[in-house]
Scaffold this active site. Sequence first.
Site, PDB file in Angstrom:
ATOM      1  N   GLY A   1       0.704  -1.331  -0.161  1.00 53.51           N
ATOM      2  CA  GLY A   1       0.158   0.136  -0.019  1.00 53.51           C
ATOM      3  C   GLY A   1       0.868   1.308   0.062  1.00 53.51           C
ATOM      4  O   GLY A   1       1.880   1.129   0.349  1.00 53.51           O
ATOM      5  N   PRO A   2       0.313   2.415  -0.464  1.00 53.35           N
ATOM      6  CA  PRO A   2       1.002   3.587  -0.242  1.00 53.35           C
ATOM      7  C   PRO A   2       1.625   3.946   1.077  1.00 53.35           C
ATOM      8  O   PRO A   2       0.963   3.479   2.084  1.00 53.35           O
ATOM      9  CB  PRO A   2      -0.191   4.647  -0.775  1.00 53.35           C
ATOM     10  N   PRO A   3       2.772   4.698   0.976  1.00 54.27           N
ATOM     11  CA  PRO A   3       3.032   5.047   2.354  1.00 54.27           C
ATOM     12  C   PRO A   3       2.293   5.581   3.311  1.00 54.27           C
ATOM     13  O   PRO A   3       1.299   6.512   2.928  1.00 54.27           O
ATOM     14  CB  PRO A   3       4.316   6.195   1.876  1.00 54.27           C
TER      15      PRO A   3
ATOM     16  N   HIS B   1     -19.266   2.712 -15.163  1.00 59.01           N
ATOM     17  CA  HIS B   1     -18.789   1.275 -15.198  1.00 59.01           C
ATOM     18  C   HIS B   1     -19.789   0.204 -14.539  1.00 59.01           C
ATOM     19  O   HIS B   1     -20.335  -0.506 -15.076  1.00 59.01           O
ATOM     20  CB  HIS B   1     -17.490   1.134 -14.499  1.00 59.01           C
TER      21      HIS B   1
ATOM     22  N   GLY C   1      -0.278   2.515   7.188  1.00 61.30           N
ATOM     23  CA  GLY C   1      -0.539   1.928   8.311  1.00 61.30           C
ATOM     24  C   GLY C   1       0.125   0.584   8.295  1.00 61.30           C
ATOM     25  O   GLY C   1      -0.117  -0.281   8.890  1.00 61.30           O
TER      26      GLY C   1
ATOM     27  N   THR D   1       3.435  -0.648   8.625  1.00 58.46           N
ATOM     28  CA  THR D   1       3.962  -0.801   9.913  1.00 58.46           C
ATOM     29  C   THR D   1       3.292  -1.028  11.111  1.00 58.46           C
ATOM     30  O   THR D   1       3.516  -2.076  11.961  1.00 58.46           O
ATOM     31  CB  THR D   1       5.163   0.213  10.033  1.00 58.46           C
TER      32      THR D   1
ATOM     33  N   GLU E   1     -16.793   5.987 -12.327  1.00 52.86           N
ATOM     34  CA  GLU E   1     -16.652   4.548 -11.851  1.00 52.86           C
ATOM     35  C   GLU E   1     -18.499   4.182 -11.620  1.00 52.86           C
ATOM     36  O   GLU E   1     -18.604   2.951 -12.007  1.00 52.86           O
ATOM     37  CB  GLU E   1     -16.322   4.938 -10.342  1.00 52.86           C
TER      38      GLU E   1
HETATM   39  P1  ADP Z   1       3.425   2.714   6.339  1.00 54.91           P
HETATM   40  O1  ADP Z   1       4.376   1.740   7.335  1.00 54.91           O
HETATM   41  O2  ADP Z   1       2.190   2.193   5.874  1.00 54.91           O
HETATM   42  O3  ADP Z   1       4.139   3.804   5.848  1.00 54.91           O
HETATM   43  P2  ADP Z   1       2.792   3.577   9.152  1.00 54.91           P
HETATM   44  O4  ADP Z   1       2.204   2.342   9.739  1.00 54.91           O
HETATM   45  O5  ADP Z   1       4.210   4.074   9.240  1.00 54.91           O
HETATM   46  O6  ADP Z   1       2.908   3.744   7.612  1.00 54.91           O
HETATM   47  O7  ADP Z   1       2.012   4.828   9.683  1.00 54.91           O
HETATM   48  C1  ADP Z   1       2.467   6.085  10.053  1.00 54.91           C
HETATM   49  C2  ADP Z   1       1.744   6.438  11.254  1.00 54.91           C
HETATM   50  O8  ADP Z   1       0.385   6.944  10.634  1.00 54.91           O
HETATM   51  C3  ADP Z   1       1.341   5.470  12.345  1.00 54.91           C
HETATM   52  O9  ADP Z   1       2.143   5.575  13.470  1.00 54.91           O
HETATM   53  C4  ADP Z   1      -0.117   6.018  12.868  1.00 54.91           C
HETATM   54  O10 ADP Z   1       0.250   6.930  13.871  1.00 54.91           O
HETATM   55  C5  ADP Z   1      -0.764   6.656  11.584  1.00 54.91           C
HETATM   56  N1  ADP Z   1      -1.655   5.585  10.949  1.00 54.91           N
HETATM   57  C6  ADP Z   1      -1.303   5.338   9.656  1.00 54.91           C
HETATM   58  N2  ADP Z   1      -2.536   4.433   9.374  1.00 54.91           N
HETATM   59  C7  ADP Z   1      -3.281   4.411  10.418  1.00 54.91           C
HETATM   60  C8  ADP Z   1      -4.515   3.851  10.714  1.00 54.91           C
HETATM   61  N3  ADP Z   1      -5.104   2.894   9.808  1.00 54.91           N
HETATM   62  N4  ADP Z   1      -4.960   4.150  11.931  1.00 54.91           N
HETATM   63  C9  ADP Z   1      -4.369   4.791  12.830  1.00 54.91           C
HETATM   64  N5  ADP Z   1      -3.236   5.309  12.642  1.00 54.91           N
HETATM   65  C10 ADP Z   1      -2.662   5.208  11.492  1.00 54.91           C
HETATM   66 ZN    ZN Z   2     -12.273   3.494 -15.387  1.00 49.94          ZN
HETATM   67 MG    MG Z   3       6.394   1.720   7.126  1.00 49.96          MG
END
Ligand code: ADP
Ligand code: ZN
Ligand code: MG
Length: 645
Positions: free
Chosen positions: A227-229, A454, A232, A234, A451
Amino acid sequence: MNDPRNSGPQNNPNNQNNPNNPRRPQRSPVFLIVLLCLLALFLIQGLPALFSQDGPDTITYSEFLQKLDAGELEKVYFGATGILITAKGQEDPEVPSLVTGYVGDDGLVERIEGAGVKLEGEIPQQMSTFLEILLTVVLPLLLMVVFFIFISRSMSKRMGSGGGGFMSFGKNGGKIYAETETGKTFADVAGQDEAKDSLREIVDFLNRPQKYTDIGAKLPKGALLVGPPGTGKTLLARAVAGEAKVPFFSLSGSAFVEMFVGMGASRVRDLFKQAEQRAPCIVFIDEIDAVGKSRETAHSLGGNDEREQTLNQLLGEMDGFDPSKGVVILAATNRPDVLDKALLRPGRFDRRIPVERPDLAGRLAVLQVHAKDVRMSGSVDLSAIAKATPGAVGADLANIINESALCAVRAGRRAVEQADLQEALETTLAGQEKKGKLLSAREKKIVAYHETGHALVATCLPDAEKVHKVTIVPRTKGSLGYTMHVPDEEKSLATKGEALAEITSLLAGRSAEELVFDVQTTGASNDIERATQMARAMVTQYGMSDAFDMVQLESLQNPYLGGMPLRNHSETTAARVDEEVGRIIRSCHKQATEILTLHRAGLDAIAAVLIERESLDTETFHRLFQTHVGEEKQITDAPGETAAE
Ligand code: ADP
Ligand code: ZN
Ligand code: MG
């Protein structure tokens, strides 16, 4: 680790920086501190003398006492830089000829007075001597200590760890960290229900492996979070460990490859060895694309032996791993497209878990999770913020909440107000809309109509596939698994009607844009590609055009060997094929537009709901379809009768 590689000379530079090495790190700071203190002392003591070459001569304190007792002195003056002394019978009795530093000597005043010497100036307090020592010795020392704590902190942060309770592992550089308890649970991850559902099985497996081994079920060794950076990934991985209450080993892909040549592979070995000893546990490899970049593409940059070795080691470890031991490997990436195919083979990261950008409900949930830690005034409306941030990821939203709290503090408020949130939203997301990360209101509307187009057309055509989910949240490329462009053999037989229906619904996105906004956007490029491929395959492979009947015009090569389809025909035929494909596309495009024109009211109604909610699941969509389009209006005659005559 008795591997000769680890005792080889190339590892020596590593040992010097090794914070676990008991001897090294202590020696150099102490040495430095002493050196710096000496330097400071020298400067402070020596400076007055350096700047006063024409002034009084410097004498030692004991010399001063000697002269005092011997009655050689006329006058003593306590000045800012030291004790200024006028000797008896010197040339100019107005200018002191000697100077000496203060020493915290209690009886000095009595001694001077007893010797009958004149005393002037402020009598130096014991304090100032004390202060001097403080400034010259203790302060630099303190500064050094603070400095070193800071350095070692930031280093351990770089090694990929956050909270408390670490044990460091690995004799090589101490780069692998295990958290005994991540302290995160699924409750900390807002939204992402689909990802959580897939991960729940892993949690269950870690909790009760017996249940799975009894029946002979094998869990996938590895799952890849895609998924995009900032969505969540990690966080989810840590939550899995937290939910299962198992240790969490983490290492980022770049840490494998960074800094020390020849270390990556042994680090992988180390990681897996440690993990096996502590099973059940989670091994998490963040940003795995750093190691797992496709070997083919990497060679364009001259290749990277180190990375390749590391990758091979990783693959080898994963293969030689017994999953029933209870070690689950999770990895995360935002570039699934660059990953080496070998990583995605069965028995490796064969399970992919998409972690998408949150839709409206998801964003609201993330805001709520983070708002819990901040004092919010009762009037705050988080849903307004969620509505204003289509395309934002969890990290953006967490950031908005934090910024709003800072804003409130700056404004001297005791709780966060809506205005703070609004300001935080503007500052944190400024520029993102321009970069195309966020959808503007108009873009959102166009995408919604596209969308809906479609989905509506597909539902109107009985031959088309059923609509699953309609969403305008931008999706990651590749996160939906491999998109099969040319229908492959595994897909069950498709009739001509189904093929045409698919093309028509693919083209309906663009049709809706044209009908409603009179624009043509780039968003349809993938649709066009797929529709064209399908139409071409109908003509050249499936014998579904009247113009050519059942003549095979192209034969598909083994798709695993790659390569283009083989042409079995002449150039003139090629032109006719193109013409035929064009005719199918035009006819389907026309039909899509007709259906949408007929159901324009339904299109508007469903698109409006989609703009509001950003995604519609199957039930919601079909309910809306029933109310606004209605079953009786469905076009029942098969499409495309005009297409290929
Ligand atoms: P990724 O690893 O996908 O780049 P992270 O897990 O490092 O993203 O997310 C960075 C921060 O953003 C997390 O520590 C959290 O505080 C917040 N965050 C991201 N997604 C969520 C979520 N679904 N629910 C709650 N907090 C989130
Ligand atoms: Zn389309
Ligand atoms: Mg990460």
